[in-house]
Design a protein around this motif. Structure first.
Motif, PDB file in Angstrom:
ATOM      1  N   LEU A  22      42.383  67.921  59.475  1.00 50.09           N
ATOM      2  CA  LEU A  22      43.301  66.938  60.049  1.00 50.09           C
ATOM      3  C   LEU A  22      44.632  67.603  60.369  1.00 50.09           C
ATOM      4  CD1 LEU A  22      42.884  63.782  57.768  1.00 50.09           C
ATOM      5  CD2 LEU A  22      42.411  63.894  60.225  1.00 50.09           C
ATOM      6  N   TYR A  23      45.292  67.140  61.413  1.00 48.06           N
ATOM      7  CA  TYR A  23      46.650  67.589  61.694  1.00 48.06           C
ATOM      8  C   TYR A  23      47.349  66.526  62.527  1.00 48.06           C
ATOM      9  CZ  TYR A  23      46.273  68.775  66.706  1.00 48.06           C
ATOM     10  OH  TYR A  23      46.159  68.720  68.082  1.00 48.06           O
ATOM     11  N   ARG A  24      48.634  66.671  62.682  1.00 49.31           N
ATOM     12  CA  ARG A  24      49.426  65.735  63.485  1.00 49.31           C
ATOM     13  C   ARG A  24      50.208  66.525  64.517  1.00 49.31           C
ATOM     14  NH1 ARG A  24      49.127  60.513  64.946  1.00 49.31           N
ATOM     15  NH2 ARG A  24      51.169  59.663  65.488  1.00 49.31           N
ATOM     16  N   PRO A  25      49.901  66.359  65.818  1.00 46.31           N
ATOM     17  CA  PRO A  25      50.658  67.083  66.835  1.00 46.31           C
ATOM     18  C   PRO A  25      52.118  66.639  66.843  1.00 46.31           C
ATOM     19  CG  PRO A  25      49.247  65.424  67.842  1.00 46.31           C
ATOM     20  CD  PRO A  25      48.879  65.482  66.404  1.00 46.31           C
ATOM     21  N   GLU A  26      53.002  67.545  67.176  1.00 50.35           N
ATOM     22  CA  GLU A  26      54.422  67.202  67.206  1.00 50.35           C
ATOM     23  C   GLU A  26      54.692  66.080  68.193  1.00 50.35           C
ATOM     24  OE1 GLU A  26      56.788  70.642  67.894  1.00 50.35           O
ATOM     25  OE2 GLU A  26      56.066  71.703  66.105  1.00 50.35           O
ATOM     26  N   VAL A  27      53.984  66.093  69.305  1.00 48.75           N
ATOM     27  CA  VAL A  27      54.104  65.021  70.299  1.00 48.75           C
ATOM     28  C   VAL A  27      52.705  64.470  70.554  1.00 48.75           C
ATOM     29  CG1 VAL A  27      54.788  64.411  72.647  1.00 48.75           C
ATOM     30  CG2 VAL A  27      56.107  66.128  71.361  1.00 48.75           C
ATOM     31  N   VAL A  28      52.524  63.167  70.351  1.00 53.36           N
ATOM     32  CA  VAL A  28      51.226  62.549  70.603  1.00 53.36           C
ATOM     33  C   VAL A  28      50.978  62.533  72.112  1.00 53.36           C
ATOM     34  CG1 VAL A  28      49.861  60.445  70.397  1.00 53.36           C
ATOM     35  CG2 VAL A  28      51.377  61.149  68.530  1.00 53.36           C
ATOM     36  N   ALA A  38      46.595  57.370  66.134  1.00 55.63           N
ATOM     37  CA  ALA A  38      45.369  58.146  66.375  1.00 55.63           C
ATOM     38  C   ALA A  38      45.255  59.308  65.385  1.00 55.63           C
ATOM     39  CB  ALA A  38      45.358  58.674  67.803  1.00 55.63           C
ATOM     40  N   ALA A  39      44.033  59.586  64.954  1.00 52.84           N
ATOM     41  CA  ALA A  39      43.775  60.713  64.062  1.00 52.84           C
ATOM     42  C   ALA A  39      43.412  61.941  64.894  1.00 52.84           C
ATOM     43  CB  ALA A  39      42.643  60.375  63.095  1.00 52.84           C
ATOM     44  N   PHE A  40      43.924  63.085  64.496  1.00 52.29           N
ATOM     45  CA  PHE A  40      43.671  64.326  65.226  1.00 52.29           C
ATOM     46  C   PHE A  40      43.074  65.371  64.287  1.00 52.29           C
ATOM     47  CE2 PHE A  40      46.843  62.136  67.672  1.00 52.29           C
ATOM     48  CZ  PHE A  40      46.548  62.438  68.989  1.00 52.29           C
TER      49      PHE A  40
END
Length: 205
Positions: free
Chosen positions: A13-19, A27-29
């Motif tokens: 799992l990670y979270r982009p700096e800008v969706v 949203a899950a990334f």
């Protein structure tokens, strides 16, 4: 059954700096650990990631095969290894009761040998109700109930525990029955037999 297993890596799992545009805030990334490849780009982009006919599957850290589909967009591999199995009969459908998942569910995957080994799911403990019904059907309930009540009335700690378990437990566990053998007057074999009766009641329901 198959010819080749492709390894598409371990994902997290990670979270982009800008969706990215078009994705909701919640949203899950997921991204591949080895190179940071984004999952959605891998599935929907122009990377050329998968074959059309291959069976894609996620594998948990303990090697158990989890989700299994031909359509990779049905998967979300965060926390898992992602593999693709080639050579599976293309006439086997992607879903339904006889879909491709039937070939690999309840198996462990050995990455070094590229083999799948079946495993048995550990059965959940039977319910107290089914255990009691099993005793009734096999003529043991009245004796066990009398012994538990006598132990409770004795004021002993083990008697109080036996009463609590006999009346209010949700499930019946072998370890607990073994502990209560002096109250129940069960041998080890009778403990296992009582659980077998309970499972028979469960299976007949």
């Amino acid at each position: 059954m198959f010819n080749t297993v492709l390894d598409h890596g371990l994902w997290e799992l990670y979270r982009p700096e800008v969706v990215p545009d078009g994705y909701p805030e919640g949203a899950a990334f997921a991204r591949r650990v080895s190179d940071g490849q984004d999952w959605y780009g891998y599935v929907y982009g122009e990377v050329g990631s998968f074959t059309d006919e291959g069976v894609k599957a996620t594998v948990s850290p303990d090697g158990r095969v989890q989700a299994i589909y031909r359509n990779a967009s049905c998967l979300f591999p965060a926390g898992h290894q992602l593999i693709e199995i080639l050579g599976v009969d293309p006439s086997i459908p992607d879903g339904g009761p006889d879909g491709v998942h039937k070939l690999f569910e309840r198996t462990t995957f050995d990455a070094a040998a590229a083999t799948f080994t079946p495993y048995e799911l550990e059965r959940l403990p039977p319910s107290l109700s089914d255990w009691r019904v099993g005793l009734i059907e096999n003529g043991r309930f009245a004796d066990v109930q009398a012994r538990v009540m006598a132990a409770r009335n004795s004021g002993s700690v083990i008697g109080a525990i036996a009463w609590e378990r006999f009346e209010y437990a949700n499930t019946v566990r072998r370890k607990e029955l073994m502990r209560l053998r002096p109250v129940l007057n069960f041998t080890e074999e009778e403990v296992d037999l009582s659980l077998a009766w309970a499972y028979a009641v469960e299976d007949a329901a």
